[in-house]
Design an enzyme around this catalytic site. Structure first.
Site, short mmCIF file in Angstrom:
data_model
loop_
_atom_site.label_atom_id
_atom_site.label_comp_id
_atom_site.label_asym_id
_atom_site.label_seq_id
_atom_site.Cartn_x
_atom_site.Cartn_y
_atom_site.Cartn_z
N GLY A 91 0.81 -1.22 0.00
CA GLY A 91 0.00 0.00 0.00
C GLY A 91 0.84 1.26 0.00
N HIS A 139 4.58 1.73 -7.97
CA HIS A 139 3.59 0.65 -7.89
C HIS A 139 2.70 0.66 -9.13
CE1 HIS A 139 4.11 1.41 -3.37
NE2 HIS A 139 4.43 0.13 -3.50
P1 AMP Z 1 6.13 -2.40 -1.51
O1 AMP Z 1 4.75 -1.86 -1.41
O2 AMP Z 1 7.19 -1.43 -1.12
O3 AMP Z 1 6.26 -3.76 -0.86
O4 AMP Z 1 6.39 -2.66 -3.05
C1 AMP Z 1 5.51 -3.44 -3.82
C2 AMP Z 1 6.14 -3.69 -5.17
O5 AMP Z 1 6.38 -2.43 -5.82
C3 AMP Z 1 7.50 -4.40 -5.06
O6 AMP Z 1 7.61 -5.36 -6.11
C4 AMP Z 1 8.48 -3.26 -5.24
O7 AMP Z 1 9.72 -3.68 -5.78
C5 AMP Z 1 7.73 -2.38 -6.24
N1 AMP Z 1 8.25 -1.01 -6.19
C6 AMP Z 1 8.42 -0.23 -5.10
N2 AMP Z 1 8.97 0.96 -5.44
C7 AMP Z 1 9.16 0.92 -6.78
C8 AMP Z 1 9.70 1.85 -7.74
N3 AMP Z 1 10.17 3.05 -7.38
N4 AMP Z 1 9.73 1.47 -9.04
C9 AMP Z 1 9.27 0.25 -9.42
N5 AMP Z 1 8.75 -0.65 -8.57
C10 AMP Z 1 8.69 -0.33 -7.27
#
Ligand code: AMP
Length: 282
Positions: free
Chosen positions: A31, A37
């Site tokens: 989230g 995301h």
């Molecule tokens: P999180 O909500 O931080 O667990 O991230 C969920 C997904 O979004 C994971 O696969 C992360 O690697 C991806 N994600 C987070 N930040 C970025 C970003 N800046 N660029 C691309 N993907 C991202």
């Protein structure tokens, strides 16, 4: 867009999707959604007929209760953003339904979890491995989408899928950055204006190191200079800055242009821990 809270609820929709021969794309998140995301969501939309996004702040992958308790939550805005992208399902379980019992199983990923994030966040990848396995078993996607921003996490999940013969295709999406280069992260909103400015040291160090390596400067000199740059910035505290193989995550003693390589960095800005990475030879 349908919001579902339990695996049993989702199963009804899953059966329907499978009966209609629809491909299911899955984007797991915690989230506090940002454009990084949303890039995963857009990729999932482009490559699947049904898209499921999960929002679950998984307690078992946090090393610090303070970090867990302060993790940002913007559920109404998240749902608006997902609706705008025509996401089909949002899975929002509560912790009790995911962890009916505390798991007794633990996953050891071998060498890969003794370095970088694994070394600095003991137990983190076990928590990630278990929750991603649970989510894959519940959602049963054909494809799952992850960000390159969490490079080592993609390695962990690749291992999980390979070693447990999971029938899911992984798609890795490039890191989305702010205009000034800072990698987007849910934790960025917790930075003070000064820390936000100083946080550019992560991408600036990666870019500088890449340029110097490609200009044949020895790695130990590059790394020492970067460590010095971090020491000069009082609000920043460096955990690691390593030149690694992007699949084994083993550190290289020096740069070799014939081998795949990336640089990975983790640092605190005040109390906020940020990570980033840059491919040198993809
Ligand atoms: P999180 O909500 O931080 O667990 O991230 C969920 C997904 O979004 C994971 O696969 C992360 O690697 C991806 N994600 C987070 N930040 C970025 C970003 N800046 N660029 C691309 N993907 C991202």
């Amino acid at each position: 867009m349908q919001v579902v809270h339990t695996g049993a609820d989702w199963n009804k929709y899953w059966l329907e999707s499978i009966k209609n021969d629809k491909s299911i794309g899955f984007v797991p998140t915690m989230g506090a959604l940002h454009e990084g995301h949303m890039d995963l969501v857009r990729k999932a939309k482009a490559e699947s007929e049904i898209v499921v996004v999960s929002i679950f702040v998984n307690p078992t992958q946090f090393n610090s209760l303070e970090d867990f308790n302060n993790y940002p939550s913007t559920i109404d805005e998240d749902l608006d953003k997902l609706k705008n992208e025509h996401v089909d399902f949002v899975f929002i379980p509560n912790a009790d339904s995911i962890y009916i019992e505390k798991p007794k199983l633990s996953i050891n990923f071998g060498d890969i979890e003794t370095v970088l994030e694994g070394a600095f966040r003991p137990g983190h990848f076990n928590g990630v491995g278990i929750v991603v396995s649970k989510l894959f078993n519940i959602i049963k996607p054909h494809k799952a989408f992850f960000g390159q921003k969490d490079l080592q996490q993609t390695g962990i999940i690749r291992r999980l899928v390979k070693d447990l013969s999971m029938d899911v295709q992984l798609v890795i999406v490039p890191t989305r950055r702010e205009e000034d280069g800072l990698a987007m992260s849910s934790r960025n909103v917790r930075l003070s204006p000064e820390e936000r400015e100083h946080a550019l040291i992560l991408i600036n160090s990666l870019a500088k190191a890449k340029q110097e390596l490609l200009a044949s400067k020895p790695w130990f000199e590059v790394q020492n200079q970067i460590k010095y740059d971090f020491e000069e910035m009082p609000s920043a505290s460096l955990e690691y800055f390593e030149l690694i193989h992007p699949e084994s995550f083993a550190s290289y003693p020096d740069f070799d242009a014939s081998q795949k390589s990336s640089i990975c960095v983790a640092a605190y800005l005040g109390k906020i821990r940020l990570i980033d990475n840059l491919p040198i030879i993809p």
